[in-house]
Design a protein around this motif. Sequence first.
Motif, PDB file in Angstrom:
ATOM      1  N   TYR A  63       0.828  -1.187   0.000  1.00  0.00           N
ATOM      2  CA  TYR A  63       0.000   0.000   0.000  1.00  0.00           C
ATOM      3  C   TYR A  63       0.869   1.246   0.000  1.00  0.00           C
ATOM      4  O   TYR A  63       1.961   1.248   0.550  1.00  0.00           O
ATOM      5  CB  TYR A  63      -0.920   0.016   1.221  1.00  0.00           C
ATOM      6  N   LEU A  64       0.376   2.290  -0.645  1.00  0.00           N
ATOM      7  CA  LEU A  64       1.084   3.565  -0.718  1.00  0.00           C
ATOM      8  C   LEU A  64       0.223   4.664  -0.112  1.00  0.00           C
ATOM      9  O   LEU A  64      -0.974   4.730  -0.391  1.00  0.00           O
ATOM     10  CB  LEU A  64       1.348   3.947  -2.175  1.00  0.00           C
ATOM     11  N   GLN A  65       0.853   5.525   0.664  1.00  0.00           N
ATOM     12  CA  GLN A  65       0.172   6.718   1.136  1.00  0.00           C
ATOM     13  C   GLN A  65       0.527   7.852   0.185  1.00  0.00           C
ATOM     14  O   GLN A  65       1.461   7.739  -0.620  1.00  0.00           O
ATOM     15  CB  GLN A  65       0.590   7.050   2.557  1.00  0.00           C
ATOM     16  N   ILE A  66      -0.188   8.961   0.271  1.00  0.00           N
ATOM     17  CA  ILE A  66       0.052  10.085  -0.638  1.00  0.00           C
ATOM     18  C   ILE A  66       1.493  10.575  -0.545  1.00  0.00           C
ATOM     19  O   ILE A  66       2.071  10.983  -1.542  1.00  0.00           O
ATOM     20  CB  ILE A  66      -0.966  11.229  -0.388  1.00  0.00           C
ATOM     21  N   SER A  67       2.086  10.469   0.629  1.00  0.00           N
ATOM     22  CA  SER A  67       3.472  10.922   0.802  1.00  0.00           C
ATOM     23  C   SER A  67       4.463  10.065   0.016  1.00  0.00           C
ATOM     24  O   SER A  67       5.565  10.508  -0.286  1.00  0.00           O
ATOM     25  CB  SER A  67       3.851  10.924   2.286  1.00  0.00           C
ATOM     26  N   GLU A  68       4.092   8.837  -0.314  1.00  0.00           N
ATOM     27  CA  GLU A  68       4.939   7.960  -1.124  1.00  0.00           C
ATOM     28  C   GLU A  68       4.596   8.063  -2.604  1.00  0.00           C
ATOM     29  O   GLU A  68       5.460   7.858  -3.458  1.00  0.00           O
ATOM     30  CB  GLU A  68       4.763   6.507  -0.685  1.00  0.00           C
ATOM     31  N   LEU A  69       3.360   8.393  -2.898  1.00  0.00           N
ATOM     32  CA  LEU A  69       2.889   8.453  -4.277  1.00  0.00           C
ATOM     33  C   LEU A  69       3.303   9.747  -4.970  1.00  0.00           C
ATOM     34  O   LEU A  69       3.805   9.726  -6.089  1.00  0.00           O
ATOM     35  CB  LEU A  69       1.364   8.316  -4.290  1.00  0.00           C
TER      36      LEU A  69
END
Length: 74
Positions: free
Chosen positions: A10-16
């Motif tokens: 899973y990715l959070q916006i901070s990683e995306l």
Amino acid sequence: METLMNRKRYLQISELATTKKSVGWLPVSPATCWRMVKQGRLPAPFKLGLGTTVWDADEVEAAIERLKSKRVTK
């Protein structure tokens, strides 16, 4: 027993998204990521819990591949 190979990522916006402080999966701002979701260019995220919104990494990778294939070469 689930192996590490079968685990969902899973990715959070901070990683995306990319910001001044960090490079993300996409070279766009968080606001642009949300616009891309609204336009249907990125998959919709979902809540894992209160205050935790994530994207399925496999779905994001597939969306990136679709975006790449739609690019027009000049």
